[in-house]
Design a protein around this motif. Structure first.
Motif, PDB file in Angstrom:
ATOM      1  N   LEU A 158       0.721  -1.382   0.051  1.00  0.00           N
ATOM      2  CA  LEU A 158      -0.136  -0.165   0.030  1.00  0.00           C
ATOM      3  C   LEU A 158       0.827   1.248  -0.031  1.00  0.00           C
ATOM      4  N   GLU A 159       2.052   1.175   0.619  1.00  0.00           N
ATOM      5  CA  GLU A 159       2.733   2.384   0.746  1.00  0.00           C
ATOM      6  C   GLU A 159       3.604   2.587  -0.411  1.00  0.00           C
ATOM      7  N   ARG A 231       6.381  15.213  -0.911  1.00  0.00           N
ATOM      8  CA  ARG A 231       6.148  14.752  -2.454  1.00  0.00           C
ATOM      9  C   ARG A 231       7.047  13.558  -3.082  1.00  0.00           C
ATOM     10  N   VAL A 232       6.543  12.813  -3.205  1.00  0.00           N
ATOM     11  CA  VAL A 232       7.345  11.473  -3.827  1.00  0.00           C
ATOM     12  C   VAL A 232       6.644  11.127  -5.229  1.00  0.00           C
ATOM     13  N   VAL A 341      -1.030  14.910  -7.772  1.00  0.00           N
ATOM     14  CA  VAL A 341       0.210  14.897  -6.924  1.00  0.00           C
ATOM     15  C   VAL A 341       0.445  13.875  -5.939  1.00  0.00           C
ATOM     16  N   ASN A 342       1.469  13.492  -5.704  1.00  0.00           N
ATOM     17  CA  ASN A 342       1.695  12.286  -4.653  1.00  0.00           C
ATOM     18  C   ASN A 342       2.519  12.999  -3.404  1.00  0.00           C
TER      19      ASN A 342
END
Length: 664
Positions: A158-159, A231-232, A341-342
């Motif tokens: 999930l991550e 942000r990744v 956007v992550n």
């Protein structure tokens, strides 16, 4: 929601143009196939295609990057996932488009420069960049940055989403470091020579950049809601191996096996594109049929900005392959992705963001009399306060549980120390008792002395008795061994005792001489000598006992020192055993990880085996049906042959006139 950006690029022709050949004509963004005289071919046999961008053989890699992939690079720096890959047949220019040359750098090199150039212009954020480089060779994932790091598994969480476990990631700070890593990966990549290309790519490669960023100073920038947000984004640059026909490439042996795996993965990619282009979101998408589509799953139908550059060859001999590539590009153009956007937000960042949203709503409601919206805002604020109170309560409970656990651990340690001390005392007493028994057996110590010392030593471990001495006590042995007090002996004795002599014997005490029976002189003298001998004997016994006790005390000290040395040795051995236990624990954890990896590989192999078994079963069914149909057809032909033969024989035997055929 946005569609995948698709472009087509024609490489320069390697042969001289022939007037009799069919030619591809480019009209802006439209491509169509024409006959030698310039007339277009009918749409049924060769339809025309239109795309976002079409590049002729004069276009350089820089122009392709500027128009197609540069927007994706800028979006990746802002936190969007991005993917760009080249698709096409063998020798159509995919690797040249992605990697380029010294004079004309490819999309990968230009993208790396754009990333670091954009980061330098962003002053309010700080960045961390990690890169990795892998290839998919014969459906096995290999790390191009580390030799020997092969057959890596694919996992999903999930991550992190879909990721390759065990893939090496290098932290980089500038463009030169990344370009050096790309050169290292290219030297480890699989290439081969075929009839269509002298240096043909025999594997799919994926160059990945993970871009993390956070705000440097959230208070000065005013963006309090994103203070703890990170942000990744993931940028994938893919160079696919070319689809090829075995008859054209002339592959055999290892090259034939490589070509089969390449064609299989590209076929699965085409099936995935077909399913996604149909727009049926609930239908099954076969991402897991190939490792290439499994890794590119987020880019093809998920959270990513994607662009595809399809390379084609303009020669007449490659017309059919070019049609297939253009059809693939047309289907990919209909796919829609939802990129966003992550951000990774902590609890504090979420609460701050909710507070800002509430304040914005209150500002909008100023001047209005909407009670419903006021109640909504009040409810949101109460919910936020409840969540904060619950979080604080949980934190306090966790702190109390932690303190209680620490107190319990301390109590357990104290009890363990007490038990260890009792065990050490019992062990030393048992050792001393055994040593004394051995010495008694050897004759060095008498049994009486051993019993006395043993009772004394055991009394030292007993509870002291503080009871008063009983009143009916009769007698107690003196603790001293002095001479026996007696009356003075007169100078001479007669057979008659007069009064003066009795006074001298009894120190002046008077008595009745008539009641006194005199003891013979010889007996009195023997009594005195016996008393003196008893006094000397008791003194000698007390001296012997004292000397034996001193000897035993020295022996006990020596034994105590020996037991201390033995305890020190045992402690050292215990420490060594603890170290061995720790090393064995580490080895056990590593073996567990290896077992998990092997289990995952085993499951994947079993899945592939089941798929192959199903394919084999389907093939057997087809062969059985074909054999059944062949048997029926053979029997039918046999019956027809026998009938025709019988008819011929009847005609030969018939000698009458042949009837005329009437025309109506």
């Amino acid at each position: 929601m946005e569609k995948i950006s698709v472009a087509v690029r024609f490489r320069p022709s390697t042969t001289e143009p022939n007037p009799s050949d069919r030619q591809w004509r480019l009209d802006d963004n439209r491509i169509s196939l024409h006959r030698p005289l310039g007339t277009p071919i009918t749409a049924s046999s060769a339809p025309s295609f239109s795309f976002d961008l079409v590049f002729d053989h004069y276009a350089a890699n820089a122009s392709v990057h500027e128009l197609l992939t540069r927007p994706i690079i800028l979006a990746a720096v802002d936190g969007f996932n991005g993917t760009a890959f080249a698709y096409g047949q063998t020798s159509s220019g995919k690797t040249y488009t992605m990697n380029g040359s010294d004079s004309d750098p490819g999309i990968i090199q230009l993208a790396v420069r754009d990333v670091f150039g954009t980061i330098q212009m962003v002053t309010d954020r700080e960045f961390l960049i990690r890169v990795s480089y892998m290839e998919i060779y014969n459906e096995e994932i290999n790390d191009l940055l580390v030799l020997g790091n092969q057959k890596l598994p694919i996992h999903e969480s999930l991550e992190r989403g879909v990721y390759v476990a065990g893939l090496r990631e290098e932290i980089v700070n500038n463009t030169d470091q990344v370009l050096e890593l790309i050169k290292l990966g290219e030297t480890n990549r699989h290439f081969g020579e075929t009839n269509m290309n002298a240096r043909s790519s025999r594997s799919h490669t994926i160059f990945r950049m993970v871009i993390e960023s956070s705000i440097k100073n959230a208070i000065s920038s005013g963006d309090v809601s994103s203070e703890d947000a990170i942000r990744v984004s993931v940028l994938n640059l893919v160079d696919l191996a070319g689809s090829e026909r075995i008859a054209k490439t002339g592959a055999g042996g290892v090259r034939l096996k490589e070509g089969k795996h390449i064609n299989k993965s590209l076929m699965v990619l085409g099936n995935v594109i077909n399913k996604l282009s149909e727009g049926k979101q609930r239908s099954h998408i076969p991402y897991r049929d190939s490792k290439l589509t499994r890794i590119l799953q987020p880019a093809l139908g998920g959270n990513a900005k994607t662009s595809i550059i399809c390379t084609v060859a303009p020669e007449e001999i490659h017309v059919e392959e070019t049609k297939g590539t253009l059809q693939f590009a047309s289907r990919a153009k209909r796919i829609t992705n939802c990129a966003q956007v992550n951000e990774i937000l902590t609890d504090a960042a979420l609460l701050k963001r909710q507070k800002l949203e509430i304040e914005d709503l209150r500002k909008k409601l100023q001047g209005s009399h909407s009670e419903v919206l006021e109640q909504v805002i009040l409810k949101q604020r109460n919910d936020m306060l409840k969540s904060e109170m619950e979080r604080d309560k949980l934190a306090m409970q966790l702190e109390e549980e932690r303190k209680a656990r620490e107190a319990l651990e301390h109590h357990i340690k104290e009890q363990q120390k007490r038990m260890d001390n009792l065990n050490d005392l019992s062990l030393s007493s048992d050792q001393t008792l055994n040593l004394c028994q051995e010495r008694v057996g050897s004759g060095e110590i008498s049994q009486e002395v051993f019993n006395a010392n043993n009772e004394t030593q055991l009394d030292g471990f007993k509870t002291p008795n503080f009871k008063s001495m009983p009143s009916n006590f009769v007698m107690k042995r003196a603790t001293y061994s002095g001479a026996i007090e007696s009356s003075p002996i007169p100078d001479s004795f007669d057979s008659t005792a007069d009064e003066d002599m009795w006074l001298r014997l009894n120190k002046g005490c008077t008595t009745d001489l008539d009641t006194l029976h005199m003891t013979p002189f010889g007996n009195n003298q023997s009594f005195l000598s016996r008393d003196e001998s008893l006094g000397h004997t008791s003194e000698e016994m007390s001296i012997k006992e004292t000397s034996s006790q001193e000897t035993e005390c020295s022996l006990h000290k020596q034994e105590l020192e020996a037991s201390k040395e033995q305890c020190a040795k045992l402690e050292n051995e215990c420490n060594l055993l603890r170290e061995k236990n720790a090393s064995l624990g580490q080895a056990l954890s590593m073996s567990k990880e290896n077992v998990e990896l092997l289990t995952a590989q085993k499951e994947e192999l079993l899945k592939n085996l089941n798929i192959e078994k199903q394919k084999m079963k389907d093939l057997k069914d087809e062969i059985r049906q074909f054999s059944l149909a062949f048997t029926q057809r053979e029997s039918l032909l046999t019956s027809l042959y026998s009938k025709s033969k019988a008819m011929m024989e009847n005609l030969k035997s018939y000698r009458g006139p042949i009837p005329e055929i009437l025309d109506y």
